[in-house]
Each structure stands twice: as C-alpha cells, then as structure tokens.
Design a protein around this motif. Sequence first.
Motif, mmCIF file in Angstrom:
data_model
loop_
_atom_site.group_PDB
_atom_site.id
_atom_site.type_symbol
_atom_site.label_atom_id
_atom_site.label_comp_id
_atom_site.label_asym_id
_atom_site.label_seq_id
_atom_site.Cartn_x
_atom_site.Cartn_y
_atom_site.Cartn_z
ATOM 1 N N ARG A 188 0.811 -1.208 0.000
ATOM 2 C CA ARG A 188 0.000 0.000 0.000
ATOM 3 C C ARG A 188 0.851 1.267 0.000
ATOM 4 O O ARG A 188 1.850 1.341 0.693
ATOM 5 C CB ARG A 188 -0.871 -0.011 1.249
ATOM 6 N N THR A 189 0.430 2.238 -0.764
ATOM 7 C CA THR A 189 1.146 3.505 -0.703
ATOM 8 C C THR A 189 0.713 4.212 0.557
ATOM 9 O O THR A 189 -0.431 4.172 0.938
ATOM 10 C CB THR A 189 0.769 4.444 -1.865
ATOM 11 N N CYS A 190 1.669 4.911 1.134
ATOM 12 C CA CYS A 190 1.352 5.679 2.306
ATOM 13 C C CYS A 190 0.430 6.806 1.882
ATOM 14 O O CYS A 190 0.546 7.331 0.801
ATOM 15 C CB CYS A 190 2.617 6.246 2.864
ATOM 16 N N GLY A 191 -0.447 7.201 2.764
ATOM 17 C CA GLY A 191 -1.326 8.299 2.402
ATOM 18 C C GLY A 191 -2.719 7.780 2.149
ATOM 19 O O GLY A 191 -3.693 8.469 2.349
ATOM 20 N N MET A 192 -2.811 6.531 1.707
ATOM 21 C CA MET A 192 -4.137 5.954 1.556
ATOM 22 C C MET A 192 -4.629 5.523 2.918
ATOM 23 O O MET A 192 -5.779 5.680 3.251
ATOM 24 C CB MET A 192 -4.097 4.734 0.642
ATOM 25 N N ASP A 193 -3.701 4.992 3.707
ATOM 26 C CA ASP A 193 -4.065 4.718 5.092
ATOM 27 C C ASP A 193 -3.320 5.733 5.933
ATOM 28 O O ASP A 193 -2.744 6.665 5.416
ATOM 29 C CB ASP A 193 -3.668 3.290 5.463
ATOM 30 N N ASP A 194 -3.295 5.556 7.234
ATOM 31 C CA ASP A 194 -2.652 6.585 8.038
ATOM 32 C C ASP A 194 -1.201 6.248 8.313
ATOM 33 O O ASP A 194 -0.573 6.865 9.141
ATOM 34 C CB ASP A 194 -3.419 6.778 9.338
ATOM 35 N N CYS A 195 -0.651 5.273 7.618
ATOM 36 C CA CYS A 195 0.738 4.861 7.769
ATOM 37 C C CYS A 195 1.073 4.553 9.211
ATOM 38 O O CYS A 195 2.213 4.666 9.627
ATOM 39 C CB CYS A 195 1.745 5.919 7.350
ATOM 40 N N GLY A 196 0.074 4.275 10.014
ATOM 41 C CA GLY A 196 0.350 3.913 11.398
ATOM 42 C C GLY A 196 0.724 5.098 12.261
ATOM 43 O O GLY A 196 1.303 4.956 13.321
ATOM 44 N N CYS A 197 0.420 6.300 11.777
ATOM 45 C CA CYS A 197 0.695 7.469 12.614
ATOM 46 C C CYS A 197 -0.247 7.432 13.799
ATOM 47 O O CYS A 197 -1.440 7.320 13.608
ATOM 48 C CB CYS A 197 0.475 8.746 11.830
#
Lengths: 84, 44, 698
Positions: free
Chosen positions: B34-43
């Motif tokens: 998955r590209t970051c930005g589509m999900d919250d990248c675990g932030c």
Amino acid sequence: MIDLTISTIQETINSLRPGEKGIIGNFAVEKIPLKLQEMGCLPGNEVQLIQLAPFRDPLFLNINGNNLAIRRETADLIEITKVL
Amino acid sequence: MWSLQHILVYLAVAAAVAYLVKKYFLKPKSKKERTCGMDDCGCH
Amino acid sequence: MGKQLKVSLIGNPNTGKTSLFNLLTGLNQQVGNYPGITVEKKEGTCRLPGGGKAHILDLPGTYSLNASSADEQLVVESLLRKEQPDFPDLAVVVADVENLKRNLILFTQIKDLKIPAILVINMADQMERRGISLDVELLEKKLNTRVVLMSARKKTGIDELKKQIEDYQQLPVSPCLSVSELDATYFERLQKAFPEEDLYRLWLCVSQDVALKKIDESLLKANEYSERNTPEIKRLQQKETIARYLYINRFLNNAYQVDRTKATDWRSVLDRILTHRIGGYAIFFLIMLLMFQAIYNWSSIPMDFIDQSFAHLSEWTNNHLPEGPFTSLLAEGILPGIGGVVIFVPQIAFLFLFISLLEESGYMSRIVFLMDRLMRRFGLSGKSVVPLISGTACAIPAVMATRNIENWKERMITILVTPFITCSARLPVYLIIIALVIPDQTFVGFNLQGLTLMGLYVLGFGMAVLSAFVLDKIIKNKAHTTFVVEMPAYKVPMAKNVLYTVLEKTKSFVLVAGKIILAISIVLWFLASNGYSDDFYQAEEIVRAQPENTMLSEQEMQTAVASYQLQHSYIGIIGHAIEPVIRPLGYDWKIGIALVTSFAAREVFVGTLATIYSVGSEEEETIKERMSSDVNIRTGKKLFDFPTGISLLLFYAFALQCMSTLAIVKKETNSWKWPFIQLVLMSGFAYLVALGAYQVLT
C-alpha cells in the motif's frame, strides 16, 4: 562585452561576487545534477550571484530567470565568463 | 447484579481492547504494497 | 454516468498546485491521516459544469519526469502505469506565469507520454505587476493544447478550467519532441530491444537514476536494459533538456515577453535582508522565538476554558446520571480521557498555523539556504531543516519529508535524529509538567514557562544535531549527489490554504490520537476500578480500622479509601511492579503507568494521569489541581516537585516512545536495524539523563 583579460584562469560560478553576472560555459555533464540543468543551468545561459551564505556556501543564484541555491562544490564545477 | 450499567461497561472495555489489539498487533498483516497516504501509515 | 473522469494535477513545486486543488475540490478532499505538510496522496472530487464529477489527484511537485527523489519517483511511476486505477484520463499541468519557461519542460514531457494535457498558467494576476505579456493563442497553437489563464488567489479562470476538463476528449495527444532525434543509433537500438513499446516511455524507464517499480509490467524489463547513470545516458539527458529548451524558446520568445522596467522588485530587497549573513540568522531566531511564545501564550485562555468545562461535565455526569459503574466510566474514564486530547487542540492548531505560514510564504527555502552550511558540519543538509521543523508537529510526516533529500547519507541521518525534535505529542506532557513545576513569572520580559518550553525545543534540536554529528562519523556514504534548492518568490500566504492545513491536521490529531487515547482510558479506568485482592474489596473497612486514620474527617476518609483502593487495583499492582526501576528518577507508580502507556503515543501520558487521578473522586477539581496536590508517599513531599518535573521533562525530551515512529523508520530505511538502534539508544540515554538530573537536584 565579454571580458577576455582574465580568461587565462578559468572562472567558475564560485568566482562571482554578489550582484555580478556571467555566461555559463562548459561543465562535466555527469557531475552536475540534471535538475540543475533543467532549471536552466545550460551552456550559454546567464547566471547572477544574488546572495552568499557565510563561508561563501551555499550560493544563491539567478540562472536564466530562476532563483535557486547550490553548494560551493557544485558551483566550482561550472565554468563561466564574467559579464561586465 | 448484572445491571445495564455493568453490561455497558464490559461492552465498552471489550471494544476498547479489541480496537487497541487491532491497531497495534494486527497491523503488520494488512500492510503490504500500500502507498502511504491511503491509510494513516500507522501514525499514532 | 459510468465511471468518474480521472484528473491528475502535476506541476513544479511552488506553482500554487495545492491552492488549485483546494479550489477545485473545496472540502471534498481526503488527505493521508498523518499531520504535516503535503508529502503524499491527496485526492478529492470536483463537480463539473455539465453535472458530471471529476476525481482529482494532487501529485507531489516535481521539476521534470527525471526523478531524483522518492517523491518525484512516485509521479513518474503514476504516469507509467496504465494498468493502475489512478492512471489519469487527463493531466492538468500547473505552471507559474513567472517561471513559465522552466515549467514548460515538464509540460512537454507529459505531452510526449501522449497523455491528454491542459496547461494551467497560474498567478496570472501578477502579470501586469511583473510586466509580463502573453500570447495565449500562439501558445495554444504551438503546444497543441488548451491553455487556461487563472489565479488561484483571485479565484479567476476556475470555471474555464472546469469546462476544459469536461471537454478533455477534444484535446490533441500529439507529442512535442521525438527523442529519436537526439541520437538516432542509440534510440534505434533501444526500440529494437522492445519493439512493442512507446519509445519515450522506454527512455524514461532506462534513463531514471533509480529502477522504477510500480509501472506497467511490459515496461519493467526495460529497467534492466542498460546500466544506470552512465556518462552516455547523462549526455543524452542533457541533450534532451537542451532540445526541450530550444523547442520552447522557438515560440516563447514571441508569445511571452517581460518588460523588466515595469517590474517593481520588493522581493529581491526582502531577500537581501532575510538571507543576510548576520541579519538573516537574527531574524530566523526571532521568528522561532515568537512562534513558541505565541503557541504558549495565545493558547492558554482556550485551554483553561476547556479544562474547566470538562471538569464541570464530569461533575454533572456524576450528579445527574443514575449511579453505577457505567456512570463512573463516563465521568472518571471517558470524559477526562477525551478532555486530555481536546485541551491540546489550541496549541496544535497554532503550531500547524505557523508551519504552514512558513511554507506558504516561501520563507522555508530561505531557512534551507541559511542553515545548509551549518547543518552540513553535522552530516545533515539544509534540506534537513524542513523535516526538523515539521518534526515539531509529528515525526511521521517529518520522516516522510526527508524524501526530497537526494543524498542517501544525509537522508538517513535526518531520519535517525528527527525523533529528538519536540513533536506535538510531547507538547501536552511538557505543558502540564511546566505548569506544575515552573513558576508563572516573567523574566526579562518573557514568561518563564514559555522560556522553559522554548528551552525544551532547543534541547531537542541540540540533541538531534549532536547525534547527527556522531552518526556522521559512523555512517559511510553510498553515492555522491548534489544539492539544488529552488528559492521561490515570496508570497502572501493564502488564507484558504493555511486554514485547510490547520483544519485537516488538527482534525486528524483529534480523531486518530483521540481514538487511541479513548480506548486506553477505558481500559485504564477498568484496571483502576477493579482488583482481585481483599485489600481492594474491603478497602473501606481496612482504612477505617487503621488507628492513624481515626482522626480524619469524612471527606479525608473518602480520599484515603479511594487512594488505598487504587493502590490495590490491577493498575496499582502493575504500577508497583514497575516502581523500583523508575524510583531513582523520582517517579512513583502512577507516573510509571503513564510512562508505559506513553509508548502507544506520548500524549497518552496526560490522559492516563487524568484517568488515574479521576478514579474514585467526585469533587469538581481540575486534573491539574489534583496532580499538584498529590504527595509522594515515600518522600512526603509533593509528587510533582521541581526535581521530579525536570527529570520527567528530560525523559520525555530524549526517549523514543512512539511505536508509529518506529514503524515509519522501518518503512523508510527498509530494515529493522535502524529503528531498533534508535529505540535502545534514545530510551537508554533518556533514562540516564533523567536519573542524573533527579539525583543532582535533590
């Protein structure tokens, strides 16, 4: 209006003083990032030194209408002829 | 003794635990190409 | 209606691409959930005049399709992947009227990919002031496209653009340049090797500095066609760039004219002041000082208000809802937990306000220029300053913002030291502890608490720089790359852009951090209100039976019972188990629990303490008041006294207590080695410093 008297020592962008202009000459293509060339740093274009950071590094330039900053190590590689 | 309030408390606690487990322990499984930005990248 | 029209916004950085995106999509946009600056995918929908809808994707800014950073690589890949869902039907190339020539390089490249493209010339309202005249018709004819003049600032030209987007099928897709003319033999050979493929697409794959990954499968094998970065490829790339400039110059000299006498140049005057070798640094320092003073002072009023309101709300809940465990959960777990998050909204909003003002105005690039030499001494780059400043918001977008640092070593060091920077999650912890242990007095005109906060930011920055210096000696460099930074023209920041950034980031802080804090506070409340031993269940009898307690008033007795019960709850038992490790730092078991939960996210610290201090108490008192009156049983002094406070501040300044940061560092460095080293070294160091500070101060 190209000054030929001091052309014995090849000048680079690094020999410009704030406000001075030059015409870009040769440089080793593989050592200069493509991005810089895309911003107009190509043989024949004009370069002007706008501002220097302490220790002359980096250099704030106007190349072909674009304002940008490069480091001294890069500036040293780009030959110019000063425009008076 | 099993009043409505007790049931609500246990539901809330179960939901909270489930959420935390999902967030921190099941995360790596769903993280593939998955590209970051589509999900919250675990932030956070 | 069928499927939505897919539009990608492409353009050089600083052309107002984001403003255009905001104008097209309004609030119908989604951004990745991390707080920070535009790094990643931004999507939204736009209503077209004919009733249809367009899906708008805002790609990261890039100067050309020759990627030199991870960000730019993303753009190139998205245009070489016809199979993927976001391959655009239409590319809207955003250019800035003042740098049109350079912007057109990218435009001709997009045209050569045979993707339908519209050229948007932004900041058209500046033309008169800068003495620019433009022949749009000639430009359209020569570039074989539609040109839209607009101003995102003045909101002109937007309807015209929407109409053009709607009619995209009428756009010609003819290329501008044929690469085979650059070197007939080379490109003949290349075409022969892959007869099926489009030559320009092939050339883009072959000439990139890095191997592309997310592209069409048929192109993947072209990746290995020849070695990368050979002098031959570099020479061809230069030839291509020159050819593009020649192509553009041929008509631009007629279509675009600048009358320099008309240009009033206050911006170069501004640059002479702001990038001055002495004055520039003084101004930079002053701006930073102002920023942190403002964050501290301006937000204190709304914060006090929020604190009070939540205290009232808890009390109201306790008094008006039927008594029972769920009411206690609400009043003592959930409400204080949520309050612990909401209270930091004002500060976080101010922080993002300043960061986005710095970015929008163009001043951030001047900081890069001023700091480069200084940063390089420590193995960093001037470009590391941007991640380090965004790190004051959150380390995650900051680590991602390192993607535009071309040099591998500088990038790696920046990633490793960024977590030392005081992030917004540390802010809640700092604020509450500063409020407890630092007197609210002024010192040479500055608020002492504000100065302490500033000091903590400086400390984090200093530590980052210092560890970069050490890492610089250890890490070996991989490849030599050079540094080029554009110095964009100064602009008055657009209120809409700033507002959107602040709204978006604050919202995501509240929602994302809020959910975790809420969940943790529920679990904590449960652990704090339940126990298994007789000590817990018979707390009241035991406390009443103790001879020293007979003199207590009813009120004091209640408190004594509650605290006895808390000590013997599950949470008390866990806390006491940790206590020996943290006692030398001046902490008790309550702080210990907060430290452990902090590893989920630092800001949980405050929520945790809020919950622990709320369990069993019914009076209306703010959390701060409760914390400040708490007494350390061992020393008999206030728990949050000066040495403990300083020790806690130092611990939070240095420890890496954020699982998400570890995850992102793993992702960006592609190994577990670096995040592991980071965790052990930073937290170990934090422990030692906090230990030292407490022992010296007591």
